[in-house]
Design a protein around this motif. Structure first.
Motif, short mmCIF file in Angstrom:
data_model
loop_
_atom_site.label_atom_id
_atom_site.label_comp_id
_atom_site.label_asym_id
_atom_site.label_seq_id
_atom_site.Cartn_x
_atom_site.Cartn_y
_atom_site.Cartn_z
N LEU A 286 0.82 -1.21 0.00
CA LEU A 286 0.00 0.00 0.00
C LEU A 286 0.86 1.26 0.00
O LEU A 286 0.53 2.25 -0.65
N GLY A 287 1.96 1.21 0.74
CA GLY A 287 2.84 2.38 0.77
C GLY A 287 3.55 2.63 -0.54
O GLY A 287 3.90 3.77 -0.86
N LEU A 288 3.78 1.56 -1.31
CA LEU A 288 4.47 1.73 -2.59
C LEU A 288 3.57 2.36 -3.65
O LEU A 288 4.08 2.91 -4.64
N ILE A 289 2.26 2.29 -3.47
CA ILE A 289 1.35 2.84 -4.48
C ILE A 289 1.55 4.34 -4.66
O ILE A 289 1.75 4.82 -5.77
N PRO A 290 1.49 5.18 -3.58
CA PRO A 290 1.72 6.62 -3.81
C PRO A 290 3.13 6.93 -4.27
O PRO A 290 3.33 7.88 -5.03
N ILE A 291 4.12 6.12 -3.84
CA ILE A 291 5.49 6.36 -4.30
C ILE A 291 5.59 6.13 -5.80
O ILE A 291 6.21 6.92 -6.54
N ALA A 292 4.97 5.05 -6.27
CA ALA A 292 4.97 4.79 -7.71
C ALA A 292 4.20 5.87 -8.46
O ALA A 292 4.58 6.26 -9.57
N ALA A 293 3.10 6.37 -7.87
CA ALA A 293 2.34 7.43 -8.52
C ALA A 293 3.16 8.70 -8.65
O ALA A 293 3.13 9.38 -9.69
N VAL A 294 3.90 9.05 -7.60
CA VAL A 294 4.76 10.24 -7.66
C VAL A 294 5.85 10.06 -8.71
O VAL A 294 6.17 10.98 -9.47
N GLY A 295 6.44 8.85 -8.75
CA GLY A 295 7.46 8.59 -9.77
C GLY A 295 6.91 8.73 -11.17
O GLY A 295 7.57 9.27 -12.06
N LEU A 296 5.68 8.24 -11.38
CA LEU A 296 5.05 8.38 -12.70
C LEU A 296 4.79 9.84 -13.02
O LEU A 296 4.95 10.28 -14.16
N TYR A 297 4.38 10.62 -12.01
CA TYR A 297 4.14 12.05 -12.24
C TYR A 297 5.44 12.78 -12.60
O TYR A 297 5.44 13.65 -13.49
N LEU A 298 6.53 12.40 -11.95
CA LEU A 298 7.79 13.10 -12.18
C LEU A 298 8.37 12.83 -13.56
O LEU A 298 9.24 13.56 -14.02
N THR A 299 7.89 11.77 -14.24
CA THR A 299 8.41 11.50 -15.59
C THR A 299 8.04 12.60 -16.57
O THR A 299 8.79 12.88 -17.51
N ASN A 300 6.87 13.24 -16.36
CA ASN A 300 6.43 14.31 -17.27
C ASN A 300 6.01 15.57 -16.53
O ASN A 300 5.90 16.63 -17.14
N GLY A 301 5.72 15.46 -15.25
CA GLY A 301 5.24 16.62 -14.49
C GLY A 301 6.37 17.52 -14.04
O GLY A 301 7.54 17.14 -14.01
N VAL A 302 6.00 18.73 -13.66
CA VAL A 302 6.96 19.73 -13.18
C VAL A 302 6.42 20.27 -11.85
O VAL A 302 5.61 21.20 -11.84
N PRO A 303 6.84 19.68 -10.71
CA PRO A 303 6.29 20.13 -9.42
C PRO A 303 6.58 21.59 -9.11
O PRO A 303 5.82 22.24 -8.40
N SER A 304 7.71 22.11 -9.61
CA SER A 304 8.08 23.49 -9.31
C SER A 304 7.29 24.51 -10.11
O SER A 304 7.39 25.71 -9.85
N LEU A 305 6.52 24.05 -11.09
CA LEU A 305 5.74 24.98 -11.91
C LEU A 305 4.61 25.58 -11.07
O LEU A 305 3.81 24.83 -10.50
N PRO A 306 4.52 26.90 -10.97
CA PRO A 306 3.46 27.49 -10.13
C PRO A 306 2.09 27.26 -10.73
O PRO A 306 1.93 27.10 -11.94
N ALA A 307 1.10 27.21 -9.86
CA ALA A 307 -0.28 27.02 -10.30
C ALA A 307 -0.76 28.24 -11.08
O ALA A 307 -0.34 29.38 -10.81
N GLN A 308 -1.62 28.00 -12.04
CA GLN A 308 -2.17 29.07 -12.86
C GLN A 308 -3.65 29.22 -12.53
O GLN A 308 -4.46 28.38 -12.94
N PRO A 309 -4.03 30.24 -11.79
CA PRO A 309 -5.45 30.43 -11.43
C PRO A 309 -6.31 30.59 -12.67
O PRO A 309 -5.86 31.07 -13.72
N LEU A 310 -7.55 30.20 -12.55
CA LEU A 310 -8.46 30.22 -13.70
C LEU A 310 -8.79 31.65 -14.12
O LEU A 310 -8.91 31.94 -15.32
#
Length: 243
Positions: A94-118
């Motif tokens: 169960l603990g590996l599930i969010p870790i794997a999800a974060v790893g998948l996000y980091l392959t294309n995501g940019v956590p440092s990118l600021p949010a863009q309000p609507l």
């Protein structure tokens, strides 16, 4: 902030699986634990009977030895829990599930990118649309002043159609390109016009199908868009055969 959101969402997603596992860890469910509890209660009972004189010491010793033998048998007997997946392994999975999800996000995501309000995005889109409307209106005004025989008139309608298509105003784009086709046929422009009519109507219209056929008949053999046009023709013919 995004990491906190990821943690909270992970906890929320894992809660339905973690809650039953936590309850199971707190309850005695296997046969071994139940048997041991029963035999321990029997030991306490015969000790109490000995203290109040209900059984003789010799009988107490025999009963105690028999209960201890049963405790040893129950402690070494296999239960259904022995065949189950260990709780530690389940918690680790169960603990590996969010870790794997974060790893998948980091392959294309940019956590440092600021949010863009609507709100600002909508305002920027509205401003862009306003500028686009102004450009289109100026272009239409210019086209109205160009003489009918001027070769720039056809080029102006091509530009107008491209501007409307960029804004996803496909009906207006098709109208402008139809004007350009009336001033001089071009297979690529005919294909664009048919595609604009198709997107505006959400299906291949008879007019669009006719333009696709004309474009395919006059297009160069090495035109890169021939395959797409053939697919549109097949789609339109299928719609005609199955209205």
């Amino acid at each position: 902030m995004i990491w906190l959101s990821i943690v909270l969402l992970s906890c929320l997603a894992l809660a339905p699986a973690a809650l039953p596992l936590w309850r199971r860890a707190r309850q005695v469910r296997d046969e071994r634990s139940a048997a041991l509890s029963l035999h321990e209660a029997q030991l306490s009972e015969i000790d109490r009977d000995l203290d109040i004189g209900l059984i003789a010491p010799a009988e107490h010793d025999i009963a105690r030895l028999e209960i201890q033998r049963r405790i040893l048998v129950a402690d070494t007997a296999p239960t259904h829990a022995d065949d189950a997946i260990p709780p530690v392994a389940v918690w680790s999975a169960l603990g590996l599930i969010p870790i794997a999800a974060v790893g998948l996000y980091l392959t294309n995501g940019v956590p440092s990118l600021p949010a863009q309000p609507l709100g600002p995005r909508l305002a920027a889109q509205h401003e862009q649309n306003t500028r686009g409307d102004a450009v289109v209106q100026r272009l239409k005004a210019t086209l109205a002043m160009i003489p009918a025989g001027d070769p720039n008139l056809r080029q102006g309608y091509l530009l107008l159609g491209q501007a409307e298509a960029t804004r996803e105003h496909y009906a207006e784009a098709a109208e402008a390109w139809n004007h350009a086709l009336s001033l001089g046929f071009d297979p690529e422009v005919a294909a664009r016009t048919g595609e604009a009519l198709t997107r505006a109507a959400s299906h291949v219209t008879p007019q669009a199908l006719d333009l696709f056929r004309k474009a395919l008949d006059t297009a160069p053999k090495d035109a890169p868009w021939r395959g797409a046009i053939q697919a549109r023709i097949a789609e339109g013919e299928h719609e005609q055969d199955n209205p």
